[in-house]
Motif scaffolding. Structure first.
Motif, PDB file in Angstrom:
ATOM      1  N   PRO A 167      52.356  51.336  28.835  1.00 33.06           N
ATOM      2  CA  PRO A 167      51.524  52.045  29.816  1.00 33.06           C
ATOM      3  C   PRO A 167      50.128  51.475  29.977  1.00 33.06           C
ATOM      4  N   ASP A 168      49.638  50.707  28.999  1.00 31.37           N
ATOM      5  CA  ASP A 168      48.329  50.072  29.157  1.00 31.37           C
ATOM      6  C   ASP A 168      48.424  48.705  29.825  1.00 31.37           C
ATOM      7  N   GLY A 169      49.655  48.271  30.162  1.00 33.83           N
ATOM      8  CA  GLY A 169      49.830  47.005  30.858  1.00 33.83           C
ATOM      9  C   GLY A 169      49.681  45.765  30.004  1.00 33.83           C
ATOM     10  N   ARG A 170      49.596  45.911  28.681  1.00 31.73           N
ATOM     11  CA  ARG A 170      49.371  44.761  27.808  1.00 31.73           C
ATOM     12  C   ARG A 170      50.663  44.078  27.373  1.00 31.73           C
ATOM     13  N   PHE A 171      51.748  44.857  27.265  1.00 27.42           N
ATOM     14  CA  PHE A 171      52.971  44.328  26.685  1.00 27.42           C
ATOM     15  C   PHE A 171      54.170  44.597  27.591  1.00 27.42           C
ATOM     16  N   ILE A 172      55.223  43.810  27.361  1.00 28.22           N
ATOM     17  CA  ILE A 172      56.553  44.101  27.867  1.00 28.22           C
ATOM     18  C   ILE A 172      57.468  44.251  26.658  1.00 28.22           C
ATOM     19  N   TYR A 173      58.137  45.387  26.574  1.00 27.20           N
ATOM     20  CA  TYR A 173      59.145  45.619  25.548  1.00 27.20           C
ATOM     21  C   TYR A 173      60.503  45.213  26.100  1.00 27.20           C
ATOM     22  N   PHE A 174      61.370  44.672  25.234  1.00 28.93           N
ATOM     23  CA  PHE A 174      62.672  44.210  25.696  1.00 28.93           C
ATOM     24  C   PHE A 174      63.630  44.130  24.514  1.00 28.93           C
ATOM     25  N   ASN A 175      64.907  43.876  24.793  1.00 29.67           N
ATOM     26  CA  ASN A 175      65.873  43.650  23.726  1.00 29.67           C
ATOM     27  C   ASN A 175      66.413  42.233  23.823  1.00 29.67           C
ATOM     28  N   SER A 176      66.731  41.651  22.668  1.00 30.19           N
ATOM     29  CA  SER A 176      67.077  40.237  22.627  1.00 30.19           C
ATOM     30  C   SER A 176      68.001  39.943  21.451  1.00 30.19           C
ATOM     31  N   THR A 177      68.867  38.906  21.636  1.00 31.92           N
ATOM     32  CA  THR A 177      69.726  38.440  20.551  1.00 31.92           C
ATOM     33  C   THR A 177      69.115  37.262  19.800  1.00 31.92           C
ATOM     34  N   ARG A 178      67.860  36.958  20.040  1.00 31.34           N
ATOM     35  CA  ARG A 178      67.260  35.745  19.465  1.00 31.34           C
ATOM     36  C   ARG A 178      67.217  35.759  17.944  1.00 31.34           C
ATOM     37  N   SER A 179      67.345  36.924  17.309  1.00 29.09           N
ATOM     38  CA  SER A 179      67.398  37.003  15.850  1.00 29.09           C
ATOM     39  C   SER A 179      68.822  36.905  15.314  1.00 29.09           C
ATOM     40  N   GLY A 180      69.811  36.872  16.204  1.00 31.07           N
ATOM     41  CA  GLY A 180      71.208  36.889  15.800  1.00 31.07           C
ATOM     42  C   GLY A 180      71.869  38.235  16.005  1.00 31.07           C
ATOM     43  N   ASN A 181      71.081  39.269  16.191  1.00 27.43           N
ATOM     44  CA  ASN A 181      71.564  40.611  16.499  1.00 27.43           C
ATOM     45  C   ASN A 181      70.779  41.106  17.710  1.00 27.43           C
ATOM     46  N   LYS A 183      68.237  43.270  19.045  1.00 33.39           N
ATOM     47  CA  LYS A 183      67.144  44.083  18.514  1.00 33.39           C
ATOM     48  C   LYS A 183      66.024  44.180  19.536  1.00 33.39           C
ATOM     49  N   LEU A 184      65.078  45.102  19.284  1.00 29.31           N
ATOM     50  CA  LEU A 184      63.946  45.300  20.175  1.00 29.31           C
ATOM     51  C   LEU A 184      62.807  44.352  19.819  1.00 29.31           C
ATOM     52  N   TRP A 185      62.129  43.871  20.882  1.00 32.67           N
ATOM     53  CA  TRP A 185      60.994  42.967  20.757  1.00 32.67           C
ATOM     54  C   TRP A 185      59.898  43.430  21.718  1.00 32.67           C
ATOM     55  N   ARG A 186      58.717  42.863  21.538  1.00 32.68           N
ATOM     56  CA  ARG A 186      57.680  42.999  22.554  1.00 32.68           C
ATOM     57  C   ARG A 186      56.932  41.680  22.671  1.00 32.68           C
ATOM     58  N   MET A 187      56.318  41.470  23.845  1.00 28.69           N
ATOM     59  CA  MET A 187      55.571  40.242  24.105  1.00 28.69           C
ATOM     60  C   MET A 187      54.448  40.562  25.083  1.00 28.69           C
ATOM     61  N   GLY A 188      53.543  39.618  25.280  1.00 23.72           N
ATOM     62  CA  GLY A 188      52.541  39.770  26.313  1.00 23.72           C
ATOM     63  C   GLY A 188      53.182  39.743  27.688  1.00 23.72           C
ATOM     64  N   VAL A 189      52.482  40.262  28.692  1.00 21.18           N
ATOM     65  CA  VAL A 189      53.067  40.337  30.034  1.00 21.18           C
ATOM     66  C   VAL A 189      53.278  38.956  30.657  1.00 21.18           C
ATOM     67  N   ASP A 190      52.720  37.923  30.027  1.00 22.83           N
ATOM     68  CA  ASP A 190      52.965  36.556  30.478  1.00 22.83           C
ATOM     69  C   ASP A 190      54.023  35.867  29.629  1.00 22.83           C
ATOM     70  N   GLY A 191      54.665  36.622  28.725  1.00 17.63           N
ATOM     71  CA  GLY A 191      55.701  36.075  27.860  1.00 17.63           C
ATOM     72  C   GLY A 191      55.204  35.542  26.533  1.00 17.63           C
ATOM     73  N   ALA A 192      53.897  35.637  26.273  1.00 16.83           N
ATOM     74  CA  ALA A 192      53.315  35.065  25.057  1.00 16.83           C
ATOM     75  C   ALA A 192      53.570  35.949  23.839  1.00 16.83           C
ATOM     76  N   SER A 193      53.629  35.298  22.687  1.00 15.98           N
ATOM     77  CA  SER A 193      53.624  35.947  21.371  1.00 15.98           C
ATOM     78  C   SER A 193      54.706  37.015  21.199  1.00 15.98           C
ATOM     79  N   PRO A 194      55.972  36.678  21.394  1.00 12.08           N
ATOM     80  CA  PRO A 194      57.025  37.675  21.151  1.00 12.08           C
ATOM     81  C   PRO A 194      57.103  38.058  19.682  1.00 12.08           C
TER      82      PRO A 194
END
Length: 282
Positions: A167-181, A183-194
């Motif tokens: 809600p503050d516009g700083r992050f995008i939350y998402f789900n990803s298999t990049r860990s092998g399962n 799971k939930l992740w978050r990153m900057g709105v430009d895709g930085a620092s997942p």
């Protein structure tokens, strides 16, 4: 697909009490809560419907020529527009469209396909979505609401899905298999620092939705009896609650559900309730 009855429910965050807003023998999915708190919007059979949040008779929303809607749709922060993902024309690939909240002629946002919407920035200016480009790996993108160039946010051979803005516009939350399962992740709105925020290896986590007050994330959790990339219907699932920075999640409901249970933002505007769909086999 197995025949089910559908229950559009809301949960009180404080008491954990559940209330059925609407029950139908049709298959419905993906409730959104309007910013004024008065209306829930859901999809069924490729179409959109609205129903009073306190219960009542649903009415169909006019979506023009769009009649093959996916269950990915949402309401703009100012309550004036609805974004949808539709695969009607010209090649059955899903594309993004925007139409008035009251219904009307849709406008295509971008031509790239397939694309599935999942998040609207809190300032109302950008959309976050899932796209398959080239080799069809699912990655995350954003674009201006008015259309234009899309910005690729993730790049990898894994699967990313379900982007939703904080809600503050700083992050995008998402789900990803990049860990092998999954799971939930978050990153900057430009895709930085997942960064990964859920870690239980005996669960597969999908569709993180931050509350409007920024205090909580509600999400859908499957067992490991499914493929790591799958989120099927008609399964025993959990709704879980998590603090945005991570930590130990709380199981707040166990129900018969699936991908359409809570795959789009569904918090009430005051963050006291959220909507979801449960099912019962006929």
């Amino acid at each position: 697909m197995q025949k089910v009855e559908s229950f559009l429910e809301v949960m009180d965050l404080k008491t954990r009490a559940r209330r059925v807003v609407f029950h139908t023998k049709d298959h419905i999915e993906a409730p959104n809560w309007s910013p004024d708190g008065a209306t829930l919007v859901y999809n069924s059979g490729g179409l959109l419907y609205r129903v009073p949040a306190e219960g009542g008779t649903p009415e169909r929303i006019n979506t023009g020529a769009l009649a093959k809607l996916n269950n990915d749709h949402g309401i703009s922060p100012d309550g004036k527009w609805i974004v949808v993902s539709d695969k009607s024309e010209p090649d059955t690939f899903s594309r993004l469209f925007i139409l008035p909240f009251e219904g009307g002629a849709p406008r295509q946002v971008i031509p790239q396909a397939p694309s599935w919407w999942h998040g609207w920035s809190p300032d109302g200016k950008r959309l976050a979505y899932v796209g398959a480009r080239g080799n069809r790996t699912l990655n995350l993108y954003s674009c201006p609401v008015e259309g234009g160039s899309e910005l690729r946010l993730t790049l990898g051979d894994w699967m990313d899905d379900g982007p939703d803005y904080s809600p503050d516009g700083r992050f995008i939350y998402f789900n990803s298999t990049r860990s092998g399962n999954m799971k939930l992740w978050r990153m900057g709105v430009d895709g930085a620092s997942p960064e990964q925020i859920t870690f239980e290896e005996d669960r597969r986590d999908w569709f993180a939705h931050p509350s409007p007050d920024g205090k909580w994330i509600v999400y859908l959790s499957f067992g490991t009896d499914i493929l790591v990339t799958d989120h099927p219907p008609n399964k025993k699932v959990q709704l879980r609650l998590l603090k945005p920075e991570g930590g130990a999640p709380e199981v707040i409901a166990e129900l018969f559900g699936g991908q359409g249970t809570i795959n789009v933002p569904s918090w009430s505007p005051d963050s006291t309730h959220f909507a979801f769909v449960s099912y019962q086999l006929v």
